[in-house]
Design an enzyme around this catalytic site. Structure first.
Site: not given
Length: 326
Positions: A117, A119, A199, A209, A237, A252
């Site tokens: 990912c 992020c 997710k 985070r 999905e 998740k």
């Protein structure tokens, strides 16, 4: 009253374990490991008691600690030394995850999964390249197709570093297909993909985070992560990821979405994973610190419930503590 049926007959010691329907073992668990390129010592994660960010040169040592508990697999998350708009440190040959994975593979026998990912690597904290004007307009979002290119490069770089499995977590449409094609084109046809197939945009991610330094700098992730109100959408999905070549299907969060775990288990033949996320971990710790719950008991019961719902493997911050007691 007809008393010929007495379920309590099978609850006495001795027979109770013989008729137990669900067993939890250390080999069911995957332990998250946070590697931080900005530090040369372990940094405690305040909202996740017992967990730390470790420097790259301690990544293998940290994984050996996990292995000593009987847990066989880890998933590696990275905190880079710098960030930019596209998250270019995510696929850098000398990136934090790439360097850590090389050390872990060389020095341990752990099964190594990597989170794919962006992020943690973007200066805006979103899970991909953002559309033009997104910083000023909350209705703008991640550029889906441009992000696919970046995710594919990241997955290949992890494979080249020695990862045993890659786990795309961005909820980008087409991410599994793009990564599968890129891996195959680079000679990694046998490397499996564990897709974060369902997710949700959950409030349970807060401590993570903090741990991975990946909070959005503006807006939120509702345009690409799933609405917590939707269950049937998860089947759609997941089916798309199966069509694209996903090998393992991850849901998740876990505890608040056991219905989704059970539905995916019932509908698909693939191995099912569930992520017992940071907020689920933190809230049990907080209650235990108040003396309201027995932490060991509720941790074990939580993971057992996830397994009972249909998960074949569980990503959890309780992995080491629960494995020690199994």
């Amino acid at each position: 009253m007809d008393m010929s049926h007495r379920p309590r007959r099978l609850r006495s010691d001795g027979v109770r374990s013989l008729v137990r329907e669900t067993e939890l073992s250390a080999s069911d668990l995957v332990a998250p490991v946070f590697v931080d390129a900005t530090t040369d010592e372990r940094v405690p994660i305040g909202s996740m008691p017992g967990h730390t960010r470790v420097p790259v040169d301690q990544a293998a040592e940290r994984v050996r600690e996990v292995r000593e508990t009987g847990v066989e697999a880890v998933i590696v998350f990275g905190v880079p030394e710098s960030k930019d708009a596209e998250g270019s440190r995510a696929w850098a040959d000398d990136g934090v995850v790439q360097r850590a994975v090389r050390r872990i593979v060389e020095e341990t026998d752990a099964y190594v999964i990597t989170d794919v990912c962006l992020c943690e690597y973007t200066d805006h904290g979103h899970c991909g390249a953002i559309e033009s004007g997104a910083r000023a307009d909350p209705h703008m979002t991640v550029d889906n197709d441009r992000t696919l290119e970046l995710l594919a490069k990241t997955a290949v770089s992890h494979a080249e570093a020695g990862a045993d499995m890659v786990a795309p977590s961005s909820m980008t449409d087409g991410m599994v297909g793009a990564i599968r094609t890129a891996l195959d084109d680079h000679g990694f046809e046998s490397l499996p993909i564990m897709s974060y197939a369902a997710k949700y945009e959950s409030a349970f991610y807060g401590p993570f985070r903090d741990a991975a330094d990946g909070a959005p700098a503006f807006g939120d992730r509702r345009h690409y992560q799933m609405d917590p109100a939707n269950g049937r959408e998860a089947t759609r999905e997941v089916a798309l990821d199966v069509e694209e070549g996903a090998d393992v299907l991850l849901i998740k969060p876990a505890l608040a979405y056991l219905d989704v775990v059970a539905d995916v288990r019932e509908t698909f033949d693939h191995p099912v994973a569930a992520y017992n996320v940071s907020g689920e971990y933190a809230m049990l710790h907080a209650a235990a610190e108040k003396g309201w719950l027995d932490l060991d008991a509720v941790a074990h019961e939580s993971l057992l419930s996830i397994k009972r719902a249909g998960a074949d493997l569980i990503l959890t911050y309780f992995a080491e503590d629960v494995a020690r007691r199994l």
